[in-house]
Design an enzyme around this catalytic site. Structure first.
Site, mmCIF file in Angstrom:
data_model
loop_
_atom_site.group_PDB
_atom_site.id
_atom_site.type_symbol
_atom_site.label_atom_id
_atom_site.label_comp_id
_atom_site.label_asym_id
_atom_site.label_seq_id
_atom_site.Cartn_x
_atom_site.Cartn_y
_atom_site.Cartn_z
ATOM 1 C CD GLU A 87 -1.504 -5.860 5.337
ATOM 2 O OE1 GLU A 87 -1.158 -6.298 4.221
ATOM 3 O OE2 GLU A 87 -1.673 -4.645 5.559
ATOM 4 C CG HIS B 91 -3.853 -3.270 3.061
ATOM 5 N ND1 HIS B 91 -2.847 -2.845 3.885
ATOM 6 C CD2 HIS B 91 -4.443 -2.153 2.575
ATOM 7 C CE1 HIS B 91 -2.822 -1.527 3.917
ATOM 8 N NE2 HIS B 91 -3.777 -1.071 3.128
ATOM 9 C CB CYS C 187 -0.976 -0.038 1.171
ATOM 10 S SG CYS C 187 -2.300 1.187 0.990
#
Lengths: 255, 202
Positions: free
Chosen positions: B183, B181, B78
């Site tokens: 994660e 993202h 990001c």
């Protein structure tokens, strides 16, 4: 193509999860860490956790609990409740919260929004606004303990928070909370007319079938509590979330 | 072991949590002290451009990132991707420059800004990182600035669409940037981080 987000909203009260009706009469739902683990395993689009006591009790977020929750969460996590400073938001990001939600802090001082946005960026900041339907179907702001409580010009406030740097607005109809009787479509439309940032609507969603009308009225995402934590008329607790294929069939491909 | 770069404002814990679940060892570092020259780095990011560049400089990461060998594995997520690029309309400062993309603000008259939510990828080029992933992928995005696609740039591995096509994954040497993202993208994010870390180290 951006997919329509369908977001379980979970309420923290006395360290556990509860679900309310019109923001009152909390029913115990379960342990937050366990619930978040289940929702994360079910690959929810996003999770919103609101600590409904923090601002009322004049305290900040329960960082230890939020960190434990975040460590089980492999989906986007937004947290709101008691956030009063940029330092709070930094700490929340570090422990695994992508998005912070401010409501009371912003209603007290709209400058808090610009301060947070200047450091964290608008993309990780949601501002929440709660509305109550009064006589003749007119809405006013529900923000106890702030100068905005009972304010009728909620559209003016929306413009203010957008100009201050909110990256997203979470609009909740208190009058429809927990009712499962359908959304307040009129406020979605009015909000969308002035918003250039994403809009999340919550309040009254009774089933996935209610969602397309909310999206067609301009919301980019829909939040719901009851339908994801209860089953049946007796409101038996059952944490659930539709799989992606069912969501796509119900909501269409996105915008 | 992977070093996760902590700028004091990023979601470092989320990245480490997902790597831990994958069985990949990773530690969080506030500055480059004690890190080997070839250690893989992840630069996560939440925040604004100049604030990010300031933190990289103040904590001593900027020289490390600028001077690193092209073969060193570096992943920017990001804002982290944007900082590894050339520049952004969000800030005055120049980026690290390991990636070639420049970032521009989405047009709020055309689309809702930020671009926030789940979106698919169009894979532009074959690459070991992308080849290991499922055909149907979707990831969580949240950003107001996008990497403009340069059609002559072969380092663009995948794009996504929000009013216009923008760079979602870029790779030059072993420097990789992703606008989404991983994660926070559940099973798709696990697959992506596994693919990258298989390549990067373990």
């Amino acid at each position: 193509m951006l997919l329509t987000r369908v977001i379980p909203i979970l309420l923290l009260h006395k360290g556990a999860l509860y679900k309310t009706i019109e923001f009152q009469n909390p029913t115990y739902v379960g342990d937050p860490i366990n619930a978040v683990r289940i929702f994360s395993d079910k690959a929810v689009d996003e999770l919103v956790i609101l600590d409904v006591d923090a601002s009322a009790e004049g305290r900040g977020p329960d960082f230890a609990l939020i960190e434990a929750i975040a460590s089980e969460c492999f989906v986007p996590l937004a947290y709101g409740g008691g956030i009063a400073s940029v330092a709070d938001t930094r700490r929340l990001h570090r422990i695994g919260v992508e998005k912070v939600i401010v409501k009371t802090g912003a209603a007290r001082n709209v400058g808090l929004i610009s301060e947070i946005a200047a450091v964290g960026g608008s993309q990780s900041l949601t501002v929440s606004i709660d509305l109550i339907r009064g006589r003749f179907g007119r809405y006013r702001i529900h923000a106890p303990g702030t100068p905005l409580h009972r304010e009728m010009d909620w559209i003016g406030y929306l413009k203010k928070i957008q100009d201050a740097g909110a990256g997203e607005v979470l609009l909740q109809s208190v009058s429809d909370d927990g009712s499962r009787s359908g959304a307040a479509i009129d406020i979605v439309r009015q909000a969308n007319d002035v918003l250039r940032v994403p809009l999340v609507y919550a309040g009254g969603v009774g089933s996935l079938n209610d969602i397309p009308a909310i999206i067609e009225s301009g919301a980019n995402a829909v939040g719901a509590g009851s339908i994801f934590v209860f089953r049946g008329k007796r409101r038996a607790v059952l944490i659930n979330y539709p799989d992606h294929e069912l969501l796509e069939r119900s909501l269409g491909p996105g915008t | 072991m992977i070093a996760v770069v902590d700028l004091g404002m990023s979601n470092v814990a989320s990245v480490r949590n997902m790597l831990a679940r994958l069985g990949v060892s990773a530690n969080i570092f506030g500055n480059p002290e004690g890190i080997a020259d070839d250690q893989p780095l992840i630069l996560p990011g939440v925040g604004t451009y100049d604030e990010g560049m300031d933190q990289l400089e103040r904590r001593g990461w900027l020289d490390v990132l600028k001077g690193a060998d092209p073969e060193r594995h570096i992943l920017g997520i990001c804002l982290g991707m944007q900082l590894l690029g050339r520049s952004s309309e969000e800030g005055q400062r120049l980026g690290v420059g390991r990636l070639r993309t420049s970032f521009h603000r989405f047009d709020a008259d055309a689309v809702k800004v930020p671009h926030m939510g789940w979106n698919g990828l169009d894979v532009s080029r074959r690459d070991p990182i992308m080849d290991a992933l499922p055909v149907e992928q979707r990831y969580y995005f949240t950003h107001s600035y996008y990497g403009r696609r340069d059609l002559n740039h072969v380092g663009v591995l995948a794009t996504a669409h929000h009013g216009l096509e923008f760079v979602a994954v870029e790779r030059i040497g072993n420097t990789v940037g992703v606008q989404f993202h991983p994660e926070k993208s559940h099973r798709f994010g696990f697959a992506f981080l596994k693919s990258w870390s298989d390549l990067a180290c373990c």
